[in-house]
Design a protein around this motif. Structure first.
Motif: not given
Length: 233
Positions: A102-110, A211-214
């Protein structure tokens, strides 16, 4: 020596590496037919059984494909095909390993969502909105899950990076998402996650990458916190 499994250092593993090198060096191109199993075995100086195992392993990995009555071909080497087995990691991971994913996904998805905000087309935006509307119109966890997956897949596609989209697709385990949505349903947390999806959509409409990233980071971060709480319990 047992040559039936492509383990490191075996004849089969060396054959796999040699075929990969032929592709990497351009001696075999995407879509090109391989020499016959016998000819390739002779060319690489290995037995046909080892060559057969190497071809089987590379087929599973999406590097080669068998065409009935025609032979073995190099695939088009699309990122989605090559990373398809990546999803097995997300499906089978548990506990702390799932938190790491999930940490990896948070970085990539943002990052993907920020890119999408800059690059998304009106048609792609309409698809994202369609799935957001459908998610908000039902309380059925299965329907919500299907539109949630499609919502994020559309955004990842709009980022314009096929490799990133393929990795995110692999990280987006349907099994895990279903568990999260069931947990959210039990906790009455649908309203919160709908607000998070709406914030992502609003940033995409505004073509505001930061804003999208956040918004995307906050959304996946909530899932992380939920999982950590589940593990703590």
């Amino acid at each position: 020596m047992d040559e039936t499994a492509p383990q490191k250092g075996t004849v089969t593993q060396r054959a796999i590496e040699q075929i990969k090198a032929m592709i990497g060096e351009g001696r075999l191109e995407p879509g090109q037919r391989l020499p016959t199993e016998r000819d390739l075995a002779v060319q690489l100086g290995i037995s046909r059984s080892s060559m057969r195992e190497a071809i089987r392993a590379l087929t599973v990995l999406g590097v080669l494909e068998a065409r009935h009555g025609s032979g073995i071909y190099v695939t088009q080497l699309e990122a989605g095909d090559l990373l398809e087995t990546f999803g097995v990691v997300a499906d089978l991971s548990r506990g702390p390993r799932l938190v790491e994913l999930l940490e990896v996904r948070r970085i990539l998805e943002s990052t993907a969502t920020a890119l999408a905000a800059a690059r998304i087309t009106p048609d792609q935006l309409a698809e994202v909105e369609k799935h957001l509307t459908a998610m908000n119109a039902t309380e059925d966890p299965e329907e919500i899950l299907a539109h949630d997956l499609a919502f994020h897949r559309e955004i990842a596609g709009a980022a314009g990076n096929e490799t990133m989209a393929a990795i995110l697709d692999g990280l987006s385990s349907r099994t895990f998402r279903a568990r999260v949505w069931r947990g959210y349903q039990e906790e009455g947390a649908f309203a919160r996650t709908r607000r998070e999806h709406t914030a992502i959509h609003r940033a995409l409409v505004a073509h505001d990458p930061e804003a999208a990233r956040a918004a995307a980071a906050a959304h996946v971060g909530e899932v992380e916190q939920w999982l950590r709480a589940q593990l703590g319990a």
